[in-house]
Design an enzyme around this catalytic site. Structure first.
Site, short mmCIF file in Angstrom:
data_model
loop_
_atom_site.label_atom_id
_atom_site.label_comp_id
_atom_site.label_asym_id
_atom_site.label_seq_id
_atom_site.Cartn_x
_atom_site.Cartn_y
_atom_site.Cartn_z
N TYR A 148 0.53 -1.33 0.10
CA TYR A 148 0.20 -0.06 -0.77
C TYR A 148 0.37 1.31 0.07
CZ TYR A 148 0.33 -0.27 5.21
OH TYR A 148 0.64 -0.32 6.03
N CYS A 149 0.05 2.05 -0.62
CA CYS A 149 1.50 3.57 -1.02
C CYS A 149 2.56 3.15 -1.19
CB CYS A 149 0.78 4.28 0.46
SG CYS A 149 1.71 6.23 0.06
#
Length: 284
Positions: A148-149
């Protein structure tokens, strides 16, 4: 890397430790604090400042996340899982903050030459490598696309991401920030965000490319090092690094003019956060 190291060596490091304030310490307060420090450090009214902070059960969304086609369904899922959420006014995508995630900020003055963006990232990467050098594990800085990110300065060991670095620049001050997954399960955090995107997208094609998260590519430092590491353990390493790279390490809180600056930036973040969410709701 020598230029990055020069950023870390300061005559004086001021430390603001907010790592044990508990569940009532809201993430919006952190964003207001770092903007306050950017201005006070950038103007020369305060020395280089290091800040440590922990937030409980909070998802920090990026602006692009507010454009998800079924955002409310994703937010309802996060709330059902016991998480609150906020929107930051900068790049990046959703990240998980909880009591096992330690956030560190290094706030530096740009002075006359300015600080190249990669130099800021390299400084944080160097610091993290030094803090954990005794484990003998190579810490790489490269994008882990299935995390994620994801970003070019994801920090990983053996291909598993445990940290991400970001920067905030304001009023001639630079805040280089890192989140460190210290304890708990990195893959469980990733699964939470994977499911958030699944519910907020429902398979609809979007102009912006959101990550196809594979939870197994994320881990905590405790998992990667095979030891039960605590937030306090990492804080001690952080303090030792700062002490070794300054003539003076002084603990403090916001003071003087910074109090009024904080009120300004904190209220501005609240207003922007509400506006982002209202705009997102109107698009649903």
């Amino acid at each position: 890397m020598d230029e990055a190291l020069n950023l870390l060596r300061q005559d004086k490091w001021r430390l603001i430790d907010q790592s044990a304030l508990g569940s009532h310490f809201h993430a919006l307060q952190s964003f207001g604090t770092d903007d306050t420090l950017c201005e006070s450090v950038g103007s020369g009214h305060a020395p280089a400042t290091a800040r440590a902070w922990v937030h409980h059960d909070t998802i920090v969304l990026g602006i692009q996340d507010t454009r998800l086609p079924f955002l409310q369904d994703g937010l309802d899922y996060l709330e059902a899982c016991g998480y609150q959420y906020i929107v930051r006014n900068s790049g990046g995508l959703a990240v998980v903050l909880d009591e096992g995630v330690l956030n560190l900020s290094l706030v530096l003055p740009e002075k006359e030459k300015g600080i190249d963006i990669n130099r800021g990232y390299d400084a944080m990467w160097f610091m993290i490598k030094e803090m954990f050098a005794d484990f003998g594990k190579e810490i790489e800085a490269k994008e882990i696309p299935a995390s994620y990110c994801p970003g070019s300065y994801d920090l990983s060991i053996d291909g598993k991401k445990f940290a991400g670095i970001s920067q905030r620049r304001l009023k001639k001050g630079v805040a280089v920030q890192v989140y460190l997954c210290v304890t708990g399960s990195g893959s469980e955090r990733a699964e939470l965000i994977r499911e958030f995107y699944a519910r907020a997208m429902k398979g609809v094609e979007t102009k912006f490319s959101y990550p196809d998260i594979q939870p197994e590519v994320m881990a905590s430092l405790s998992e990667l090092f095979g030891v039960e590491m605590t937030i306090q353990d990492v804080m001690l390493r952080f303090l030792e690094f700062l002490n070794a790279n300054s003539r003076e390490l002084a603990s403090s809180y916001l003071e003087g003019e910074e109090i009024g600056l904080f009120d300004h930036y904190y209220n501005r973040f609240i207003e922007r956060n509400e506006r982002f969410l209202e705009q997102a709701a109107s698009r649903q």
